[in-house]
Design a protein around this motif. Sequence first.
Motif, mmCIF file in Angstrom:
data_model
loop_
_atom_site.group_PDB
_atom_site.id
_atom_site.type_symbol
_atom_site.label_atom_id
_atom_site.label_comp_id
_atom_site.label_asym_id
_atom_site.label_seq_id
_atom_site.Cartn_x
_atom_site.Cartn_y
_atom_site.Cartn_z
ATOM 1 N N ALA A 307 34.961 31.202 26.357
ATOM 2 C CA ALA A 307 33.799 31.357 25.455
ATOM 3 C C ALA A 307 33.342 30.014 24.884
ATOM 4 C CB ALA A 307 34.152 32.317 24.318
ATOM 5 N N LEU A 308 33.970 28.909 25.296
ATOM 6 C CA LEU A 308 33.503 27.587 24.856
ATOM 7 C C LEU A 308 32.223 27.228 25.608
ATOM 8 C CD1 LEU A 308 36.381 27.527 23.627
ATOM 9 C CD2 LEU A 308 36.529 25.133 24.287
ATOM 10 N N PRO A 309 31.360 26.401 25.006
ATOM 11 C CA PRO A 309 30.014 26.169 25.553
ATOM 12 C C PRO A 309 29.966 25.560 26.958
ATOM 13 C CG PRO A 309 30.471 24.704 23.691
ATOM 14 C CD PRO A 309 31.557 25.718 23.725
ATOM 15 N N GLY A 310 30.992 24.736 27.328
ATOM 16 C CA GLY A 310 30.954 24.091 28.645
ATOM 17 C C GLY A 310 31.321 25.021 29.792
ATOM 18 N N PHE A 311 31.805 26.212 29.467
ATOM 19 C CA PHE A 311 32.195 27.184 30.507
ATOM 20 C C PHE A 311 30.924 27.916 30.946
ATOM 21 C CE2 PHE A 311 36.840 27.059 30.822
ATOM 22 C CZ PHE A 311 37.147 26.260 29.727
ATOM 23 N N THR A 312 30.172 27.265 31.813
ATOM 24 C CA THR A 312 28.854 27.789 32.182
ATOM 25 C C THR A 312 28.870 28.579 33.480
ATOM 26 O OG1 THR A 312 28.461 25.663 33.249
ATOM 27 C CG2 THR A 312 27.627 25.928 30.997
ATOM 28 N N LEU A 313 30.042 28.653 34.125
ATOM 29 C CA LEU A 313 30.152 29.478 35.342
ATOM 30 C C LEU A 313 31.121 30.630 35.077
ATOM 31 C CD1 LEU A 313 30.423 26.664 38.041
ATOM 32 C CD2 LEU A 313 28.517 28.275 37.796
ATOM 33 N N PRO A 314 30.861 31.822 35.663
ATOM 34 C CA PRO A 314 31.789 32.945 35.466
ATOM 35 C C PRO A 314 33.183 32.552 35.969
ATOM 36 C CG PRO A 314 29.774 33.667 36.556
ATOM 37 C CD PRO A 314 29.737 32.174 36.556
ATOM 38 N N GLY A 315 34.218 32.972 35.209
ATOM 39 C CA GLY A 315 35.585 32.617 35.586
ATOM 40 C C GLY A 315 36.289 33.759 36.301
ATOM 41 N N ASP A 316 37.589 33.546 36.553
ATOM 42 C CA ASP A 316 38.439 34.594 37.145
ATOM 43 C C ASP A 316 39.069 35.423 36.036
ATOM 44 O OD1 ASP A 316 39.663 32.687 40.026
ATOM 45 O OD2 ASP A 316 37.866 33.924 39.733
ATOM 46 N N THR A 317 38.352 35.555 34.919
ATOM 47 C CA THR A 317 38.831 36.353 33.773
ATOM 48 C C THR A 317 38.486 37.814 34.054
ATOM 49 O OG1 THR A 317 36.701 35.863 32.759
ATOM 50 C CG2 THR A 317 38.591 34.526 32.057
ATOM 51 N N SER A 318 39.192 38.390 35.041
ATOM 52 C CA SER A 318 38.877 39.774 35.420
ATOM 53 C C SER A 318 39.522 40.774 34.448
ATOM 54 C CB SER A 318 39.378 40.031 36.849
ATOM 55 O OG SER A 318 38.816 39.073 37.733
ATOM 56 N N ALA A 319 39.115 42.021 34.574
ATOM 57 C CA ALA A 319 39.686 43.081 33.717
ATOM 58 C C ALA A 319 41.156 43.306 34.087
ATOM 59 C CB ALA A 319 38.899 44.371 33.920
ATOM 60 N N SER A 320 41.889 43.928 33.160
ATOM 61 C CA SER A 320 43.319 44.177 33.398
ATOM 62 C C SER A 320 43.546 44.963 34.689
ATOM 63 C CB SER A 320 43.914 44.965 32.218
ATOM 64 O OG SER A 320 43.907 44.172 31.047
ATOM 65 N N ASP A 321 42.641 45.927 34.957
ATOM 66 C CA ASP A 321 42.903 46.830 36.098
ATOM 67 C C ASP A 321 42.603 46.165 37.444
ATOM 68 O OD1 ASP A 321 39.870 48.956 35.914
ATOM 69 O OD2 ASP A 321 40.127 46.806 36.323
ATOM 70 N N ARG A 322 42.153 44.891 37.418
ATOM 71 C CA ARG A 322 42.030 44.156 38.688
ATOM 72 C C ARG A 322 43.427 43.962 39.283
ATOM 73 N NH1 ARG A 322 43.188 42.186 42.502
ATOM 74 N NH2 ARG A 322 42.382 40.419 43.730
ATOM 75 N N TYR A 323 44.424 43.819 38.379
ATOM 76 C CA TYR A 323 45.779 43.505 38.836
ATOM 77 C C TYR A 323 46.808 44.579 38.499
ATOM 78 C CZ TYR A 323 43.716 38.909 39.468
ATOM 79 O OH TYR A 323 42.903 37.881 39.862
ATOM 80 N N PHE A 324 46.647 45.228 37.318
ATOM 81 C CA PHE A 324 47.722 46.101 36.832
ATOM 82 C C PHE A 324 47.216 47.513 36.526
ATOM 83 C CE2 PHE A 324 50.083 42.323 36.680
ATOM 84 C CZ PHE A 324 49.432 41.351 35.916
ATOM 85 N N ARG A 325 48.029 48.522 36.893
ATOM 86 C CA ARG A 325 47.685 49.890 36.519
ATOM 87 C C ARG A 325 47.871 50.040 35.007
ATOM 88 N NH1 ARG A 325 50.533 54.282 36.228
ATOM 89 N NH2 ARG A 325 52.372 53.342 37.170
ATOM 90 N N THR A 326 48.964 49.435 34.479
ATOM 91 C CA THR A 326 49.221 49.477 33.040
ATOM 92 C C THR A 326 49.468 48.054 32.560
ATOM 93 O OG1 THR A 326 50.306 51.615 33.351
ATOM 94 C CG2 THR A 326 50.681 50.486 31.250
ATOM 95 N N ASP A 327 48.640 47.557 31.652
ATOM 96 C CA ASP A 327 48.828 46.209 31.124
ATOM 97 C C ASP A 327 49.826 46.282 29.960
ATOM 98 O OD1 ASP A 327 46.387 43.506 30.678
ATOM 99 O OD2 ASP A 327 48.577 43.496 30.572
#
Length: 368
Positions: A307-327
């Motif tokens: 969420a810092l201003p220089g992060f101008t490209l979408p990241g690999d900050t995917s939702a929990s369920d991209r990787y885990f059934r239960t986080d």
Amino acid sequence: MKLSGIEMRRIRMPLVAPFRTSFGTETERDVLLLRAVTDEAEGWGECVAMSDPLYSSEYVEAAADVLRRYLIPALAAVEPASAIDVAPALHKFKGHRMAKAALETAVLDAELRAAGRSFARELGATADRVPCGVSVGIMDSIPQLLDAVDGYLAQGYVRIKLKIEPGWDVEPVRAVRERFGDDVLLQVDANTAYTVGQAPLLAALDPFGLLLIEQPLDEEDVLGHVELSRRVRTPICLDESIVSARAAADAIRLGACSIINVKPGRVGGYLEARRIHDVCVANGIPVWCGGMLETGLGRAANVALAALPGFTLPGDTSASDRYFRTDVTVPFVLENGHLPVPSGPGLGVEPLPEVLAEITTSTEWVPL
Ligand SMILES: CC(=O)N[C@@H](Cc1ccc2ccccc2c1)C(=O)O
Ligand SMILES: [Mg+2]
């Protein structure tokens, strides 16, 4: 703030599906969590090291050992009043940046919870939600890949990243372009799988309008990336090569990359990650937040950083369920392609006790 000790906890979390890259296939995460216990609050840190030294030289068993034998005892000597005291206290020990990052993060989380300040506010976030991309592994077939990409686009991901390696590069990229069109934000990640001699293979990706090619060459081949950038039109982004703000400044100065993937675990923590952000902003280099298949704990901190201003490209900050059934925390759920930035004190999230108990494989108390 007085630190009384660190609990080292190992948890095992199966992945919802195998995740294949040019360096191997993962089916579960064996994660090292640190819980810093102080007189004012507790703090959590997640070590992003894999089980085996395939992404970098670090691996989880080595991280636990270097923390137990060197890093935690070093903190006893300095009685860290604040997280800014942690990196200087650990500087004399070479490398082990993922282990150091986990320790600094746990101390920072405790400090911020005690002060009632969020990671987002501490790091300088200027957004309350971040657009999210997704990393898609190497698949057994093109149809399987297209189904996966279709699913992620349907979930709302705003950017697709395809893992590539020699033999799985132009064909999958062409297939995704043909099926989903030219407007989908699309990039690739080679995880060091190519040599500069294979520049023609990578230049063959130029017609597909990719946002970037991530870490095509060996992490130590900075000059190779300079040469490659002269032979490939698509922007080069570095990941494994950028281990510090100094490495970022050098790579930018040399012209080895025009975009940087920022990963706090790879660079020794969130404070160094912010320094890299600042160096890149000063040089007009876009950054985005990479991922190491973190649990909700590391994910919370990554979303705050993204969420810092220089992060101008979408990241690999995917939702929990991209990787885990239960986080291990309340899951991060994609909303219109975005994740909300946690606003509570510290990380703003913490492990759910019953989930944590179920997935814990060992705990170890290391007193200061
Ligand atoms: C989301 C993404 O692609 N991450 C890394 C690669 C990666 C892949 C598999 C992993 C398995 C366990 C721990 C860390 C891992 C990191 C990258 O950007 O290069
Ligand atoms: Mg990468």
